[in-house]
Write a protein that holds these residues in place. Structure first.
Motif, PDB file in Angstrom:
ATOM      1  N   THR A   5       0.789  -1.192   0.156  1.00  0.00           N
ATOM      2  CA  THR A   5       0.017  -0.016   0.156  1.00  0.00           C
ATOM      3  C   THR A   5       0.993   1.154   0.021  1.00  0.00           C
ATOM      4  O   THR A   5       2.019   1.378   0.586  1.00  0.00           O
ATOM      5  CB  THR A   5      -0.901   0.257   1.335  1.00  0.00           C
ATOM      6  OG1 THR A   5      -1.479  -1.193   1.286  1.00  0.00           O
ATOM      7  CG2 THR A   5      -1.819   1.073   1.185  1.00  0.00           C
ATOM      8  N   VAL A  20      -3.452   3.384  -1.965  1.00  0.00           N
ATOM      9  CA  VAL A  20      -3.359   2.709  -3.238  1.00  0.00           C
ATOM     10  C   VAL A  20      -3.144   1.202  -2.893  1.00  0.00           C
ATOM     11  O   VAL A  20      -1.849   1.150  -2.378  1.00  0.00           O
ATOM     12  CB  VAL A  20      -2.705   3.273  -4.451  1.00  0.00           C
ATOM     13  CG1 VAL A  20      -2.942   1.978  -5.568  1.00  0.00           C
ATOM     14  CG2 VAL A  20      -3.034   4.646  -5.033  1.00  0.00           C
ATOM     15  N   ARG A  21      -3.718   0.186  -3.123  1.00  0.00           N
ATOM     16  CA  ARG A  21      -3.524  -1.158  -2.667  1.00  0.00           C
ATOM     17  C   ARG A  21      -2.907  -1.607  -4.169  1.00  0.00           C
ATOM     18  O   ARG A  21      -3.781  -1.652  -4.978  1.00  0.00           O
ATOM     19  CB  ARG A  21      -4.418  -1.940  -2.115  1.00  0.00           C
ATOM     20  CG  ARG A  21      -4.522  -3.385  -2.099  1.00  0.00           C
ATOM     21  CD  ARG A  21      -3.330  -3.810  -1.180  1.00  0.00           C
ATOM     22  NE  ARG A  21      -3.172  -5.295  -1.361  1.00  0.00           N
ATOM     23  CZ  ARG A  21      -3.628  -6.207  -0.425  1.00  0.00           C
ATOM     24  NH1 ARG A  21      -4.466  -5.768   0.389  1.00  0.00           N
ATOM     25  NH2 ARG A  21      -3.212  -7.412  -0.446  1.00  0.00           N
ATOM     26  N   THR A  73      -5.861   0.822 -13.928  1.00  0.00           N
ATOM     27  CA  THR A  73      -6.876   0.159 -13.464  1.00  0.00           C
ATOM     28  C   THR A  73      -6.978  -0.975 -14.274  1.00  0.00           C
ATOM     29  O   THR A  73      -6.507  -1.305 -15.378  1.00  0.00           O
ATOM     30  CB  THR A  73      -8.229   0.963 -13.783  1.00  0.00           C
ATOM     31  OG1 THR A  73      -8.435   0.878 -15.253  1.00  0.00           O
ATOM     32  CG2 THR A  73      -8.313   2.249 -13.203  1.00  0.00           C
ATOM     33  N   ASN A 133     -12.949  -0.954  -8.177  1.00  0.00           N
ATOM     34  CA  ASN A 133     -12.064   0.451  -8.129  1.00  0.00           C
ATOM     35  C   ASN A 133     -11.561   0.506  -6.606  1.00  0.00           C
ATOM     36  O   ASN A 133     -10.358   0.994  -6.499  1.00  0.00           O
ATOM     37  CB  ASN A 133     -13.192   1.537  -8.495  1.00  0.00           C
ATOM     38  CG  ASN A 133     -12.391   2.731  -8.400  1.00  0.00           C
ATOM     39  OD1 ASN A 133     -11.316   3.003  -9.121  1.00  0.00           O
ATOM     40  ND2 ASN A 133     -12.893   3.799  -7.679  1.00  0.00           N
ATOM     41  N   ARG A 134     -12.220   0.047  -5.889  1.00  0.00           N
ATOM     42  CA  ARG A 134     -11.817   0.227  -4.391  1.00  0.00           C
ATOM     43  C   ARG A 134     -12.062  -1.171  -3.575  1.00  0.00           C
ATOM     44  O   ARG A 134     -12.894  -1.929  -3.885  1.00  0.00           O
ATOM     45  CB  ARG A 134     -12.379   1.329  -3.640  1.00  0.00           C
ATOM     46  CG  ARG A 134     -12.211   2.951  -4.185  1.00  0.00           C
ATOM     47  CD  ARG A 134     -12.816   3.942  -3.552  1.00  0.00           C
ATOM     48  NE  ARG A 134     -12.387   5.064  -3.861  1.00  0.00           N
ATOM     49  CZ  ARG A 134     -11.149   6.068  -3.519  1.00  0.00           C
ATOM     50  NH1 ARG A 134     -10.434   5.432  -2.527  1.00  0.00           N
ATOM     51  NH2 ARG A 134     -11.216   7.229  -4.191  1.00  0.00           N
ATOM     52  N   ASP A 135     -11.164  -1.293  -2.405  1.00  0.00           N
ATOM     53  CA  ASP A 135     -11.441  -2.319  -1.655  1.00  0.00           C
ATOM     54  C   ASP A 135     -12.314  -2.067  -0.403  1.00  0.00           C
ATOM     55  O   ASP A 135     -12.673  -0.887  -0.258  1.00  0.00           O
ATOM     56  CB  ASP A 135     -10.096  -3.080  -1.210  1.00  0.00           C
ATOM     57  CG  ASP A 135      -9.233  -2.405  -0.141  1.00  0.00           C
ATOM     58  OD1 ASP A 135      -9.708  -1.105   0.102  1.00  0.00           O
ATOM     59  OD2 ASP A 135      -8.083  -2.623   0.326  1.00  0.00           O
ATOM     60  N   ASP A 150     -11.397   1.041   1.481  1.00  0.00           N
ATOM     61  CA  ASP A 150     -11.652   2.335   0.463  1.00  0.00           C
ATOM     62  C   ASP A 150     -10.103   2.761  -0.285  1.00  0.00           C
ATOM     63  O   ASP A 150      -9.937   3.752  -0.387  1.00  0.00           O
ATOM     64  CB  ASP A 150     -12.067   3.629   1.182  1.00  0.00           C
ATOM     65  CG  ASP A 150     -12.989   4.525   0.466  1.00  0.00           C
ATOM     66  OD1 ASP A 150     -13.231   4.246  -0.305  1.00  0.00           O
ATOM     67  OD2 ASP A 150     -12.747   5.736   0.729  1.00  0.00           O
ATOM     68  N   ARG A 151      -9.370   1.695  -0.199  1.00  0.00           N
ATOM     69  CA  ARG A 151      -8.326   2.014  -1.069  1.00  0.00           C
ATOM     70  C   ARG A 151      -8.612   1.684  -2.503  1.00  0.00           C
ATOM     71  O   ARG A 151      -9.064   0.904  -2.686  1.00  0.00           O
ATOM     72  CB  ARG A 151      -6.970   0.851  -0.578  1.00  0.00           C
ATOM     73  CG  ARG A 151      -6.626   1.062   0.913  1.00  0.00           C
ATOM     74  CD  ARG A 151      -5.656   0.255   1.442  1.00  0.00           C
ATOM     75  NE  ARG A 151      -6.288  -1.179   1.393  1.00  0.00           N
ATOM     76  CZ  ARG A 151      -5.662  -2.395   1.796  1.00  0.00           C
ATOM     77  NH1 ARG A 151      -4.516  -2.300   2.214  1.00  0.00           N
ATOM     78  NH2 ARG A 151      -6.380  -3.402   1.763  1.00  0.00           N
ATOM     79  N   LEU A 152      -7.713   2.648  -3.208  1.00  0.00           N
ATOM     80  CA  LEU A 152      -7.784   2.362  -4.739  1.00  0.00           C
ATOM     81  C   LEU A 152      -7.202   1.089  -5.063  1.00  0.00           C
ATOM     82  O   LEU A 152      -6.113   0.969  -4.457  1.00  0.00           O
ATOM     83  CB  LEU A 152      -7.088   3.467  -5.526  1.00  0.00           C
ATOM     84  CG  LEU A 152      -7.823   4.724  -5.473  1.00  0.00           C
ATOM     85  CD1 LEU A 152      -6.947   6.017  -6.075  1.00  0.00           C
ATOM     86  CD2 LEU A 152      -9.084   4.772  -6.307  1.00  0.00           C
TER      87      LEU A 152
END
Length: 174
Positions: free
Chosen positions: A51, A65-66, A107, A113-115, A118-120
Motif C-alpha cells: 500500500t 492505493v493497494r 486500472t 475500483n476500491r477495496d 476504501d483503498r484504490l
C-alpha cells in the motif's frame, strides 16, 4: 468478410504480443485489453508492503492505493505483531516506488475500483516496470487471489511460482 478476418487477426496479434511481453522474466509492463485507465501520480508515502499513498501531480491527495495481485506480509497492528518478512516487503516497496517518484496507476476493468478499506485498487508501474510483478519475482509477497482473473494474471502467477520454487524472499525465510 476479408476486413473482419483482418481485424480479428490484428487483435489476436496485439493480444499475443502483449501477453508474451508481460510474461517474460523482468519484462516491462505490457498493456492488456482488460487494463483500463492510466494515471500518473506522485508517491507521498509507503504504508506497508502493498500500500502507498499518492497525490496528483498538481498536489491533490488521492489517498491510499493497494497494489493489485499481491498480498505482502502485514506490518504490526498492535496488539498483533508484524508478520515474517513485513519489514523487507516495506523496504522493497520504498525502493521500487520511492516517495517523491512519479508512478503510473493502471486500472483493471475486471476488478473493483476500491477495496473494503476504501483503498484504490491499481497496478503500479514505475519506470516502465510492474512493481507487483517484481514483488512476486523476489518472493516479497504472495499472490492475492481476486474473484475475477487479473489482466496480468499470467505473468504474476509465473513470477510467484518461480520465486516459491527457488525459495526466494519469504519462501526461504518464513
Amino acid at each position: 468478410m476479408k476486413a473482419l478476418i483482418g481485424l480479428a487477426a490484428a487483435a489476436i496479434l496485439a493480444l499475443t504480443a502483449g501477453g508474451i511481453k508481460a510474461a517474460l522474466p523482468g519484462a516491462q509492463t505490457g498493456h492488456d485489453s482488460a487494463e483500463g485507465k492510466t494515471t500518473q501520480v506522485r508517491v507521498t508515502a509507503v504504508v506497508d508492503g502493498d500500500t502507498i499513498r499518492v497525490e496528483t501531480r498538481g498536489g491533490r491527495q488521492l489517498g491510499r492505493v493497494r497494489l493489485l495481485g499481491i498480498d505482502a506480509p502485514e506490518v504490526a497492528h498492535p496488539p498483533e505483531p508484524a508478520e515474517c518478512y513485513s519489514d523487507q516487503a516495506t523496504d522493497l516497496l520504498e525502493e521500487l516506488a520511492p516517495v517523491g517518484s512519479t508512478v503510473e496507476l493502471v486500472t483493471d476493468t475486471a476488478q473493483p475500483n476500491r477495496d473494503r478499506y476504501d483503498r484504490l485498487l491499481r497496478y503500479v508501474d514505475h519506470d516502465g516496470h510492474d512493481v507487483a510483478r517484481e514483488f512476486l519475482a523476489r518472493g516479497a509477497a504472495r499472490r492475492f487471489e481476486a474473484d475475477q482473473a487479473l489482466a496480468r494474471e499470467e505473468s504474476y502467477s509465473a513470477a510467484a511460482d518461480d520465486a516459491q520454487g527457488a525459495e526466494r524472499g519469504l519462501w526461504g525465510t518464513c
